[in-house]
Design an enzyme around this catalytic site. Structure first.
Site, PDB file in Angstrom:
ATOM      1  N   TYR A  53     -34.770   5.451 -17.645  1.00  0.00           N
ATOM      2  CA  TYR A  53     -34.429   5.905 -16.595  1.00  0.00           C
ATOM      3  C   TYR A  53     -34.728   7.429 -17.523  1.00  0.00           C
ATOM      4  O   TYR A  53     -34.376   7.864 -18.289  1.00  0.00           O
ATOM      5  CB  TYR A  53     -32.655   6.561 -16.603  1.00  0.00           C
ATOM      6  CG  TYR A  53     -33.158   6.223 -15.143  1.00  0.00           C
ATOM      7  CD1 TYR A  53     -33.040   6.893 -13.718  1.00  0.00           C
ATOM      8  CD2 TYR A  53     -32.248   4.561 -14.940  1.00  0.00           C
ATOM      9  CE1 TYR A  53     -33.290   5.482 -12.557  1.00  0.00           C
ATOM     10  CE2 TYR A  53     -31.779   3.922 -13.061  1.00  0.00           C
ATOM     11  CZ  TYR A  53     -31.819   5.082 -12.193  1.00  0.00           C
ATOM     12  OH  TYR A  53     -31.863   4.541 -11.162  1.00  0.00           O
ATOM     13  N   GLU A  55     -34.409  10.683 -16.575  1.00  0.00           N
ATOM     14  CA  GLU A  55     -34.184  11.878 -15.007  1.00  0.00           C
ATOM     15  C   GLU A  55     -34.766  13.273 -16.249  1.00  0.00           C
ATOM     16  O   GLU A  55     -34.192  13.250 -16.897  1.00  0.00           O
ATOM     17  CB  GLU A  55     -33.109  12.327 -14.873  1.00  0.00           C
ATOM     18  CG  GLU A  55     -32.889  11.752 -13.345  1.00  0.00           C
ATOM     19  CD  GLU A  55     -31.889  10.440 -13.487  1.00  0.00           C
ATOM     20  OE1 GLU A  55     -32.448   9.910 -14.185  1.00  0.00           O
ATOM     21  OE2 GLU A  55     -31.680  10.551 -12.213  1.00  0.00           O
ATOM     22  N   ASP A 201     -54.145  19.587   0.027  1.00  0.00           N
ATOM     23  CA  ASP A 201     -53.507  17.933  -0.099  1.00  0.00           C
ATOM     24  C   ASP A 201     -55.353  17.415  -0.848  1.00  0.00           C
ATOM     25  O   ASP A 201     -56.145  17.261   0.961  1.00  0.00           O
ATOM     26  CB  ASP A 201     -53.012  17.998   0.533  1.00  0.00           C
ATOM     27  CG  ASP A 201     -52.885  16.653   1.040  1.00  0.00           C
ATOM     28  OD1 ASP A 201     -53.411  15.286   0.157  1.00  0.00           O
ATOM     29  OD2 ASP A 201     -52.011  16.054   1.381  1.00  0.00           O
ATOM     30  N   THR A 227     -52.774  12.759  -3.830  1.00  0.00           N
ATOM     31  CA  THR A 227     -52.167  11.472  -4.450  1.00  0.00           C
ATOM     32  C   THR A 227     -52.907  10.483  -5.939  1.00  0.00           C
ATOM     33  O   THR A 227     -53.967  11.548  -6.160  1.00  0.00           O
ATOM     34  CB  THR A 227     -52.117  10.038  -3.234  1.00  0.00           C
ATOM     35  OG1 THR A 227     -53.309  10.131  -3.033  1.00  0.00           O
ATOM     36  CG2 THR A 227     -50.901  10.893  -2.628  1.00  0.00           C
ATOM     37  N   LYS A 230     -56.335   6.886  -4.439  1.00  0.00           N
ATOM     38  CA  LYS A 230     -57.554   6.558  -4.153  1.00  0.00           C
ATOM     39  C   LYS A 230     -58.961   6.459  -4.496  1.00  0.00           C
ATOM     40  O   LYS A 230     -58.807   6.112  -5.221  1.00  0.00           O
ATOM     41  CB  LYS A 230     -57.157   7.701  -2.423  1.00  0.00           C
ATOM     42  CG  LYS A 230     -55.933   7.892  -1.609  1.00  0.00           C
ATOM     43  CD  LYS A 230     -56.215   8.488  -0.590  1.00  0.00           C
ATOM     44  CE  LYS A 230     -54.546   8.639   0.655  1.00  0.00           C
ATOM     45  NZ  LYS A 230     -53.854   9.244  -0.087  1.00  0.00           N
ATOM     46  N   ARG A 236     -50.334   4.041  -7.181  1.00  0.00           N
ATOM     47  CA  ARG A 236     -49.754   4.630  -6.109  1.00  0.00           C
ATOM     48  C   ARG A 236     -48.791   5.600  -6.244  1.00  0.00           C
ATOM     49  O   ARG A 236     -47.758   5.371  -7.054  1.00  0.00           O
ATOM     50  CB  ARG A 236     -48.381   3.802  -5.082  1.00  0.00           C
ATOM     51  CG  ARG A 236     -50.088   2.173  -4.187  1.00  0.00           C
ATOM     52  CD  ARG A 236     -49.290   2.116  -3.597  1.00  0.00           C
ATOM     53  NE  ARG A 236     -49.227   2.783  -1.956  1.00  0.00           N
ATOM     54  CZ  ARG A 236     -50.117   2.949  -1.005  1.00  0.00           C
ATOM     55  NH1 ARG A 236     -51.817   1.429  -1.072  1.00  0.00           N
ATOM     56  NH2 ARG A 236     -50.395   3.171  -0.211  1.00  0.00           N
TER      57      ARG A 236
HETATM   58  N1  DSN Z   1     -51.921   7.110   4.356  1.00  0.00           N
HETATM   59  C1  DSN Z   1     -52.722   7.653   3.685  1.00  0.00           C
HETATM   60  C2  DSN Z   1     -54.255   7.935   4.652  1.00  0.00           C
HETATM   61  O1  DSN Z   1     -54.692   6.154   4.591  1.00  0.00           O
HETATM   62  O2  DSN Z   1     -55.537   8.844   5.046  1.00  0.00           O
HETATM   63  C3  DSN Z   1     -51.968   9.475   3.651  1.00  0.00           C
HETATM   64  O3  DSN Z   1     -50.961   9.574   4.092  1.00  0.00           O
END
Ligand code: DSN
Length: 444
Positions: A53, A55, A201, A227, A230, A236
């Site tokens: 933990y 925080e 984003d 994120t 990808k 993730r």
């Molecule tokens: N679910 C993602 C995508 O497939 O683009 C975005 O959050």
């Protein structure tokens, strides 16, 4: 991963993981937001860091025993700023995923009811970019900009005009289903003109940006969310970059505003992925994604399929099924799934159908490129996909809403016996099985 303990302790879950591993190995994962993390990333995520933990932030935690955790989180931050060339920015590496990270930005910088400008959702925007069903759309006033009705690409003059008219507090760029490159510099300039904060984003394209094959939002954009799983090929999770002036607000919005303990095992995995992303091998990888995407797009078009914007500049493309039948995305997705090709149904610009029964298919080669596939395999995959699309995109969804689910169920039940699908599936398995999947270690 060997999973020796898991096999012994929980054969049920182990067995399901093995089935999923086999599905991934024998099939083609072509959902463009999915990708394979390396074994090194997976090992960091599966490590004893899971216990802690922490925080707070490095140097100021609410729990003891965080000496090494602090070092890991600081190292991750340092690598993030270096990988993205984000000099003069602050980065928060604690967001658990993209959606909470976007919401943290709104929470940090806005008051409920404030105006945000973003791309229309059926034109490529994300759920958290103002869907009326999402926290974003329920709490903020979204004004949407469209893509050009003919070209289906961004029209920066229209964005400029709408910004002058609505005076938003944030102008959001970066999308979830947009196949062309983005001029972040121009959007940041428009934001400045109207006194708005520019936000990007870049979840889908962050790997392309780090690898130098897509323009960067740095140093133009005020707040950047990505994120990490990808095209960046990490765990993730998500990261939030911001100019120093927003640091305190953003950090406070992530913790304690929206989250409790950060997932430090995941943060370690992000650090590993960022190190990998700064290698020459990664540059070659993302360059190959673009070559593969172009080849795949040409292969699909060569078979007579219409792509939104008539092509791609990045890692994804959208097949427009309206020339066959509006609303047939669900049938095509299911037919491809039966043939071991994973894609996702998606809306296309000005889709006459709702998001669950949309008129497009979104696909791309990031995960296949991670397996080592090149142009030749993309050509072949494109031909196989086109055979399925041409056969199943003609199917009409019932007009009556209450009959739709049953019609999809009935359709799906017959797929396993379909001779075209059987033929495509055997070719898919033959093609896919030649390429190893990073992080998968199937028993012999
Ligand atoms: N679910 C993602 C995508 O497939 O683009 C975005 O959050």
């Amino acid at each position: 991963m060997k999973y020796e303990a898991l096999k012994k302790e929980d054969p049920e879950i182990y067995g399901l993981i093995q089935k999923e591993a086999r599905r991934q190995k024998e099939g083609l994962e072509m959902i463009p937001s999915e990708n394979y993390a390396s074994s090194a990333v997976l090992e960091a995520m599966g490590s004893i860091l899971n216990v802690k933990y922490a925080e707070g932030y490095p140097g100021k935690r609410y729990y003891g025993g965080n000496i090494y955790i602090d070092e890991i989180e600081r190292l991750c931050q340092k690598r993030a700023l270096k990988a993205f060339g984000a000099e003069g920015y602050h980065v928060n590496v604690q967001p658990l995923s993209g959606s909470p990270a976007n919401l943290a930005v709104y929470f940090a910088l806005l008051t409920p009811g404030d105006t945000i400008m973003s791309l229309k959702l059926d034109h490529g925007g994300h759920l958290t970019h103002g869907s009326p069903t999402n926290f974003s759309g329920k709490n903020y006033n979204f004004v949407f900009y469209p893509v050009d009705p003919k070209l289906e690409t961004l029209d920066y003059d229209v964005i400029e005009k709408l910004a002058a008219e609505h005076k938003p507090k944030i102008i959001l760029s970066g999308y979830t289903a947009y196949p062309r490159s983005i001029d972040f510099e121009r959007i940041a300039k428009i934001a400045k003109q109207v006194g708005a904060i520019s936000m990007a984003d870049i979840s889908h394209i962050s790997g392309l940006i780090v690898g130098g094959v897509h323009s960067s939002p740095f140093p133009y954009t005020d707040v950047v969310m990505t994120t990490t799983h990808k095209t960046l090929r990490g765990p993730r999770a998500a990261m939030l970059f911001c100019r120093e002036e927003f640091k305190d607000q953003i950090d406070k919005a992530v913790f304690p505003g929206m989250q409790g303990g950060p997932h430090e095992h995941t943060i370690a995995g992000i650090a590993v992925a960022l190190r990998e992303a700064m290698t020459d091998g990664f540059k070659e990888y993302v360059a190959q994604i673009l070559k593969n995407a172009t080849t795949l797009a040409k292969s699909l078009q060569g078979q007579g399929l219409k792509l939104v914007t008539d092509g791609t500049d990045n890692h994804l493309m959208l097949i427009d099924l309206r020339p066959f039948a509006a609303g047939s995305g669900i049938f095509v997705e299911k037919a491809l799934e039966e043939a071991e090709i994973s894609v996702n149904k998606t809306t296309v610009p000005n889709d006459p159908m709702p998001p669950y029964y949309p008129s497009g298919i979104r696909l791309g080669p990031p995960a296949l490129t991670s397996r080592g596939m090149k142009e030749q395999e993309m050509e072949q995959a494109g031909k196989l996909i086109a055979r399925i699309v041409k056969e199943f995109a003609k199917i009409k969804l019932p007009e009556e809403k209450e009959k739709r689910a049953a019609s999809v169920k009935e359709f799906s039940a017959k797929l396993a016996d379909n001779s075209l699908i059987k033929e495509v599936k055997s070719q898919v398995i033959e093609l896919a099985s030649k390429f190893p999947v990073p992080g998968i270690d199937l028993p012999h």
